[in-house]
Scaffold this motif. Structure first.
Motif, PDB file in Angstrom:
ATOM      1  N   GLU A 166       0.849  -1.274   0.176  1.00  0.00           N
ATOM      2  CA  GLU A 166      -0.028   0.182  -0.242  1.00  0.00           C
ATOM      3  C   GLU A 166       0.949   1.099   0.057  1.00  0.00           C
ATOM      4  OE1 GLU A 166      -3.843  -1.785   2.426  1.00  0.00           O
ATOM      5  OE2 GLU A 166      -2.507   0.042   3.492  1.00  0.00           O
ATOM      6  N   ILE A 167       0.488   2.197  -0.861  1.00  0.00           N
ATOM      7  CA  ILE A 167       1.558   3.206  -0.921  1.00  0.00           C
ATOM      8  C   ILE A 167       0.576   4.437  -0.896  1.00  0.00           C
ATOM      9  CG2 ILE A 167       3.029   4.585  -2.375  1.00  0.00           C
ATOM     10  CD1 ILE A 167       3.587   1.560  -3.890  1.00  0.00           C
ATOM     11  N   SER A 168       0.952   5.685  -0.121  1.00  0.00           N
ATOM     12  CA  SER A 168       0.435   6.796  -0.053  1.00  0.00           C
ATOM     13  C   SER A 168       1.278   7.993   0.298  1.00  0.00           C
ATOM     14  CB  SER A 168      -0.748   6.603   0.915  1.00  0.00           C
ATOM     15  OG  SER A 168      -0.031   6.287   2.224  1.00  0.00           O
ATOM     16  N   PRO A 169       0.870   9.194  -0.057  1.00  0.00           N
ATOM     17  CA  PRO A 169       1.823  10.440   0.240  1.00  0.00           C
ATOM     18  C   PRO A 169       2.137  10.279   2.021  1.00  0.00           C
ATOM     19  CG  PRO A 169       0.167  11.135  -1.441  1.00  0.00           C
ATOM     20  CD  PRO A 169      -0.409   9.727  -0.996  1.00  0.00           C
ATOM     21  N   TRP A 170       3.218  10.596   2.086  1.00  0.00           N
ATOM     22  CA  TRP A 170       3.228  10.875   3.644  1.00  0.00           C
ATOM     23  C   TRP A 170       2.588  11.694   4.421  1.00  0.00           C
ATOM     24  CZ3 TRP A 170       5.849   7.293   6.645  1.00  0.00           C
ATOM     25  CH2 TRP A 170       6.279   7.702   7.950  1.00  0.00           C
ATOM     26  N   LYS A 171       2.450  12.897   3.781  1.00  0.00           N
ATOM     27  CA  LYS A 171       1.562  13.680   4.226  1.00  0.00           C
ATOM     28  C   LYS A 171       0.226  14.042   3.647  1.00  0.00           C
ATOM     29  CE  LYS A 171       5.491  16.849   5.321  1.00  0.00           C
ATOM     30  NZ  LYS A 171       6.469  16.429   4.265  1.00  0.00           N
ATOM     31  N   GLY A 172      -0.314  12.954   2.773  1.00  0.00           N
ATOM     32  CA  GLY A 172      -1.418  13.040   2.269  1.00  0.00           C
ATOM     33  C   GLY A 172      -1.559  13.825   1.042  1.00  0.00           C
ATOM     34  N   TYR A 173      -2.485  13.933   0.648  1.00  0.00           N
ATOM     35  CA  TYR A 173      -2.717  14.855  -0.719  1.00  0.00           C
ATOM     36  C   TYR A 173      -3.434  16.211  -0.210  1.00  0.00           C
ATOM     37  CZ  TYR A 173      -1.899  11.054  -4.051  1.00  0.00           C
ATOM     38  OH  TYR A 173      -1.401  10.242  -4.940  1.00  0.00           O
ATOM     39  N   SER A 174      -2.856  17.234  -0.773  1.00  0.00           N
ATOM     40  CA  SER A 174      -3.143  18.601  -0.331  1.00  0.00           C
ATOM     41  C   SER A 174      -4.453  19.108  -1.401  1.00  0.00           C
ATOM     42  CB  SER A 174      -1.920  19.691  -0.784  1.00  0.00           C
ATOM     43  OG  SER A 174      -1.596  19.734  -1.975  1.00  0.00           O
ATOM     44  N   GLY A 175      -4.821  18.315  -2.223  1.00  0.00           N
ATOM     45  CA  GLY A 175      -5.854  18.577  -3.241  1.00  0.00           C
ATOM     46  C   GLY A 175      -6.328  17.157  -4.055  1.00  0.00           C
ATOM     47  N   LYS A 176      -7.339  17.389  -4.870  1.00  0.00           N
ATOM     48  CA  LYS A 176      -7.668  16.164  -5.617  1.00  0.00           C
ATOM     49  C   LYS A 176      -6.574  16.160  -6.911  1.00  0.00           C
ATOM     50  CE  LYS A 176     -11.665  14.480  -7.938  1.00  0.00           C
ATOM     51  NZ  LYS A 176     -12.854  14.460  -8.274  1.00  0.00           N
ATOM     52  N   PRO A 177      -5.896  15.005  -7.283  1.00  0.00           N
ATOM     53  CA  PRO A 177      -5.048  15.045  -8.201  1.00  0.00           C
ATOM     54  C   PRO A 177      -6.080  14.968  -9.595  1.00  0.00           C
ATOM     55  CG  PRO A 177      -4.823  12.824  -6.977  1.00  0.00           C
ATOM     56  CD  PRO A 177      -6.177  14.030  -6.482  1.00  0.00           C
ATOM     57  N   SER A 178      -5.505  15.751 -10.662  1.00  0.00           N
ATOM     58  CA  SER A 178      -6.307  15.519 -11.950  1.00  0.00           C
ATOM     59  C   SER A 178      -6.197  14.166 -12.472  1.00  0.00           C
ATOM     60  CB  SER A 178      -5.553  16.468 -12.951  1.00  0.00           C
ATOM     61  OG  SER A 178      -4.851  17.481 -12.457  1.00  0.00           O
ATOM     62  N   PRO A 179      -7.409  13.980 -12.931  1.00  0.00           N
ATOM     63  CA  PRO A 179      -7.556  12.452 -13.677  1.00  0.00           C
ATOM     64  C   PRO A 179      -6.552  12.133 -14.602  1.00  0.00           C
ATOM     65  CG  PRO A 179      -9.382  13.868 -14.347  1.00  0.00           C
ATOM     66  CD  PRO A 179      -8.516  14.687 -13.473  1.00  0.00           C
ATOM     67  N   ALA A 180      -6.083  10.847 -14.571  1.00  0.00           N
ATOM     68  CA  ALA A 180      -4.967  10.582 -15.792  1.00  0.00           C
ATOM     69  C   ALA A 180      -5.399  10.942 -16.879  1.00  0.00           C
ATOM     70  CB  ALA A 180      -4.773   9.054 -15.600  1.00  0.00           C
ATOM     71  N   PRO A 181      -4.567  11.285 -17.778  1.00  0.00           N
ATOM     72  CA  PRO A 181      -4.856  11.897 -19.183  1.00  0.00           C
ATOM     73  C   PRO A 181      -5.641  10.567 -20.084  1.00  0.00           C
ATOM     74  CG  PRO A 181      -2.561  11.708 -19.056  1.00  0.00           C
ATOM     75  CD  PRO A 181      -3.192  11.761 -17.674  1.00  0.00           C
ATOM     76  N   GLU A 182      -6.445  11.025 -20.685  1.00  0.00           N
ATOM     77  CA  GLU A 182      -7.346   9.893 -21.533  1.00  0.00           C
ATOM     78  C   GLU A 182      -7.483  10.082 -22.980  1.00  0.00           C
ATOM     79  OE1 GLU A 182     -10.912   8.942 -19.413  1.00  0.00           O
ATOM     80  OE2 GLU A 182     -11.410   7.546 -21.045  1.00  0.00           O
ATOM     81  N   ILE A 183      -7.309   9.318 -23.619  1.00  0.00           N
ATOM     82  CA  ILE A 183      -7.394   9.375 -25.106  1.00  0.00           C
ATOM     83  C   ILE A 183      -9.107   9.131 -25.399  1.00  0.00           C
ATOM     84  CG2 ILE A 183      -7.096   8.157 -27.436  1.00  0.00           C
ATOM     85  CD1 ILE A 183      -4.402   7.324 -25.964  1.00  0.00           C
ATOM     86  N   THR A 184      -9.451  10.153 -26.034  1.00  0.00           N
ATOM     87  CA  THR A 184     -11.006  10.187 -26.325  1.00  0.00           C
ATOM     88  C   THR A 184     -11.375  10.276 -27.715  1.00  0.00           C
ATOM     89  OG1 THR A 184     -10.938  12.683 -25.977  1.00  0.00           O
ATOM     90  CG2 THR A 184     -11.418  11.325 -24.012  1.00  0.00           C
ATOM     91  N   ASP A 185     -10.686  10.506 -28.582  1.00  0.00           N
ATOM     92  CA  ASP A 185     -10.809  10.603 -29.947  1.00  0.00           C
ATOM     93  C   ASP A 185     -11.194   9.317 -30.439  1.00  0.00           C
ATOM     94  OD1 ASP A 185     -10.594  12.183 -32.500  1.00  0.00           O
ATOM     95  OD2 ASP A 185      -9.159  10.730 -33.165  1.00  0.00           O
ATOM     96  N   ASP A 186     -12.674   9.488 -31.212  1.00  0.00           N
ATOM     97  CA  ASP A 186     -13.234   8.290 -31.883  1.00  0.00           C
ATOM     98  C   ASP A 186     -12.277   7.247 -32.572  1.00  0.00           C
ATOM     99  OD1 ASP A 186     -15.334   8.334 -30.196  1.00  0.00           O
ATOM    100  OD2 ASP A 186     -16.755   9.196 -31.600  1.00  0.00           O
ATOM    101  N   ALA A 187     -11.633   8.285 -33.454  1.00  0.00           N
ATOM    102  CA  ALA A 187     -10.829   7.604 -34.594  1.00  0.00           C
ATOM    103  C   ALA A 187      -9.853   6.920 -34.000  1.00  0.00           C
ATOM    104  CB  ALA A 187     -10.438   8.458 -35.723  1.00  0.00           C
ATOM    105  N   GLU A 188      -9.240   7.320 -32.989  1.00  0.00           N
ATOM    106  CA  GLU A 188      -8.172   6.973 -32.395  1.00  0.00           C
ATOM    107  C   GLU A 188      -8.522   5.686 -31.395  1.00  0.00           C
ATOM    108  OE1 GLU A 188      -5.307   7.810 -32.819  1.00  0.00           O
ATOM    109  OE2 GLU A 188      -4.001   7.413 -31.301  1.00  0.00           O
ATOM    110  N   LEU A 189      -9.629   5.601 -30.864  1.00  0.00           N
ATOM    111  CA  LEU A 189     -10.093   4.675 -30.139  1.00  0.00           C
ATOM    112  C   LEU A 189     -10.265   3.584 -30.907  1.00  0.00           C
ATOM    113  CD1 LEU A 189     -12.625   6.427 -27.512  1.00  0.00           C
ATOM    114  CD2 LEU A 189     -10.484   5.286 -26.799  1.00  0.00           C
ATOM    115  N   GLY A 190     -11.030   3.577 -32.177  1.00  0.00           N
ATOM    116  CA  GLY A 190     -11.160   2.716 -32.983  1.00  0.00           C
ATOM    117  C   GLY A 190      -9.971   1.880 -33.500  1.00  0.00           C
TER     118      GLY A 190
END
Lengths: 200, 483
Positions: free
Chosen positions: B361-385
């Motif tokens: 189990e891994i966590s930041p020693w001091k916790g998070y100071s805020g919400k991390p941005s979601p992981a970047p995601e590929i959303t382009d339809d052609a690319e997904l295809g």
């Protein structure tokens, strides 16, 4: 140590075109060290006797006060944290300037092959043809990959990203384009300042 | 008197026309001191770009900056405050560079509509070189000169979400504590308690199981228990700092304070921390072939450099001390070959717990100071295809055993833009039970989900697919977000 040498020899006139960059850390930042070494690596891939040339130029440009011999050259280049035998010593700005000056002189000497390789690459890109259609490009990239793999520590995270041949080829081509910009009238100043982007 | 200066390169010719003021330059009357018109001819484009002083200024400024970006790889998006440029340069996907000349802000047009010129690297270089030759030329606009500045740290960061930095005073305290931590494998006096944490404890200190940080779940934080021996700045740090000065002569086995760590910055940006956390997790899992089965939790404090290298770690409870050397952390710590310790410009501070069930189990020693941005995601339809097809192909190629399950197995699968499967997790119970029947474990390449950019570890954008293995041997793939 460089600091024991008289100031005149550590401040050769040829380096005066490159100004000191105000940075907080002692010695040059990590990206600076990596980039200088990679630029030199690309030059070596272009030219069979690259490291001889570096030493010869060091003498010719009267930079011997800084780059005395092969061992010192190796030590300076090995401040690149990606190296297998990465050196813990800092790379001073004077040392970095000497390497940049030499790299840009060498790049200028090799302007014609650099331009030719990049033009061949552009043609292949436009024709969507693979790199191995060009024997010259393949030869450069093969040498570049070989140099890179024999000298960089494969377990460093920065190096892991270049495990695949294609990734290394991309890096080799990126460095070749960067070398082209080093060949120009103000190439050394441009390279020098760019080494500190995002670091000041 | 009208004067003309011309700078010719194979792919680019820059022509400046103007007046020479006799009074100012008596020795050399042909010095072009007032610009009337500038023309830039580029190979392959019959019509030149042209304009007056504003155009030339913009061309010089933008081209020069862009050349610097090529050399450093550090791109700075144009700031909203700066006035719009007449000339723009931007990279295209196919290794070309798009030079755009816009009508200028006064409404005076530069040859009508905006023009796009796509330049190869060699063409672009010739443009830069023509400009550099002009700037070096003492006979043309002698008051102009090449002005180069490194891009500041601040500018370089504007493209990313701003780091929510803790107050400077707090940083001082925490980096000192961290400094003490990295060197202090020395015994710590038991009676010293961890000082009151000056950080407001984050409300979402999370223990990573899935790939997304489940920030904002309102789970209570898991602060270090008071019984733990703590890394305290003063009593431990001072003698060790002295030792550090002699550290060059010491063998590699001693754990010195990396020289830069006292100046290194602690990473507090939630997104960066989250990325480092996942990278560390993957490194640990990859090293876990020698399985350890402790009877109780092993708690370690681990410092990770911005490039993902493990700089140092410290056991935080007795069990961790006993097992120290047997955990995957041993093999991960980056030790420069010539001895000493690795250094970094910034680092993340983590708590790693090896559980009796083997799952770290891994966590930041001091916790998070805020919400991390979601992981970047590929959303382009052609690319997904395209990626769906590529993923299916890989799976079929490796899935050669006859299915023995009776219900469809559903997985979520993360794929990078080059089609590499970097993560997957079962969605339904049969998928848990029959995971071993699929080739996913064999296909997954953890390390491919990260890329080092400018010395920092970053997550690659992923396409998220739902992959279903049917009992009839069919693989169905659809994007998790739908088509």
């Amino acid at each position: 140590m460089v600091s024991t040498i008289s100031t005149d020899r550590t401040k050769p006139a040829i380096l005066s075109g490159l100004r000191d960059i105000p940075i907080a850390t002692e010695g040059c930042p990590r990206r600076t060290r990596t980039q200088i070494d990679l630029i030199l690596l690309a030059l070596e891939a272009l030219n069979l006797k690259g490291s001889e040339d570096i030493l010869a130029l060091s003498k010719q440009l009267e930079l011997q006060g800084i780059i005395k011999n092969r061992v010192v050259l190796w030590q300076l280049r090995s401040t690149n944290p990606w190296r297998r035998f990465s050196q813990r010593r800092p790379l001073t700005q004077a040392e970095a300037k000497a390497l940049v000056t030499i790299a840009c002189q060498l790049a200028r000497r090799w302007t014609v092959p650099i331009r030719q390789l990049l033009q061949e690459y552009d043609k292949l890109q436009q024709a969507q043809a693979p790199i191995d259609k060009s024997p010259h490009l393949s030869y450069y990239l093969e040498r570049f990959r070989k140099h890179f793999r024999s000298r960089m520590n494969p377990s460093r995270s920065g190096v892991i990203a270049y495990k695949a041949d294609e990734k290394l080829n991309e890096l080799g081509m990126k460095l070749l384009a960067q070398l082209l910009f080093c060949t120009g009238t103000s190439g050394a100043q441009r390279l020098w300042v760019s080494l500190f982007d995002g670091e000041v | 008197m009208v004067t003309r200066r011309k700078y010719s390169l194979p792919n680019c010719t820059l022509i400046l026309e103007g007046l020479s003021e006799a009074g100012a330059t008596r020795e050399n009357p042909s010095v072009l001191s007032v610009l009337v018109n500038a023309e830039c001819h580029l190979q392959g484009y019959p019509q030149p770009l042209g304009g007056g002083r504003d155009f030339l200024e913009s061309l010089v400024r933008v081209t020069s900056r862009y050349a610097q970006e090529i050399l450093s790889g550090v791109r700075v998006p144009p700031s909203e405050d700066s006035p719009p440029e007449i000339v723009r340069l931007a990279p295209l996907d196919n290794h070309l560079h798009r030079l755009t000349a816009l009508t200028d802000p006064d409404g005076a047009s530069l040859g009508g509509t905006p023009r796009h010129l796509d330049l190869t690297s060699v063409q672009l270089f010739d443009l830069v070189e023509a400009i550099d030759q002009f700037l070096e030329d003492s006979c043309a606009l002698p008051d102009w000169s090449l002005e180069l500045q490194p891009i500041s740290r601040k500018e370089a960061n504007t493209g990313q979400p701003l780091v929510q930095r803790a107050a400077p005073a707090l940083l001082g305290v925490s980096s000192l504590a961290a400094a003490a931590l990295v060197l202090s494998f020395l015994p710590v006096p038991k009676e010293i308690r961890r000082p009151e944490e000056p950080v407001p404890q984050s409300s979402n200190s999370e223990v990573l199981e899935g790939s997304q940080a489940n920030a904002g779940t309102g789970e209570p934080p898991t602060p270090p228990t008071p019984a733990e021996p703590a890394a305290t700045p003063s009593p431990v740090a001072s003698p060790s700092e002295d030792e550090d000065k002699k550290s060059d002569e010491k063998p590699a086995s001693t754990d010195d304070l990396p020289k830069t760590l006292d100046t290194a910055e602690e990473i507090t940006d939630p997104t960066k921390l989250n990325t480092l956390q996942q990278f560390l997790r993957q490194q640990i899992i990859a090293k876990s072939d020698a399985k350890i089965t402790p009877e109780s939790d092993l708690v370690y404090r681990v410092n990770v450099g911005q490039d993902g290298s493990v700089l140092g770690y410290k056991p935080e409870n007795q069990a961790a001390k006993d097992y120290s050397g047997d955990t995957p952390l041993t093999g991960l710590r980056y030790v420069p070959t010539e001895g000493g310790t690795a250094t970094a410009e910034s680092y993340g501070d983590f708590r790693v717990v090896f559980k009796p069930n083997g799952q770290p189990e891994i966590s930041p020693w001091k916790g998070y100071s805020g919400k991390p941005s979601p992981a970047p995601e590929i959303t382009d339809d052609a690319e997904l295809g395209r990626l769906a097809a590529k993923t299916r192909e890989q799976i079929y190629e490796k899935w050669t055993i006859e299915p023995i399950f009776e219900n469809p197995l559903e997985f979520r699968v993360g794929v990078t833009e080059d089609g590499t499967i970097v993560e997957y997790s079962p969605i339904n119970q049969p998928a848990y039970d029959y995971e071993g029947e699929t080739p996913l474990a064999e296909l997954r390449q953890y390390q491919e989900s990260f890329v080092e950019k400018d010395g920092e570890i970053q997550q690659k954008p992923l396409a998220q697919f739902k992959v279903v293995f049917t009992p009839r041997g069919i693989v169905e793939i659809s994007p998790v977000r739908g088509w």
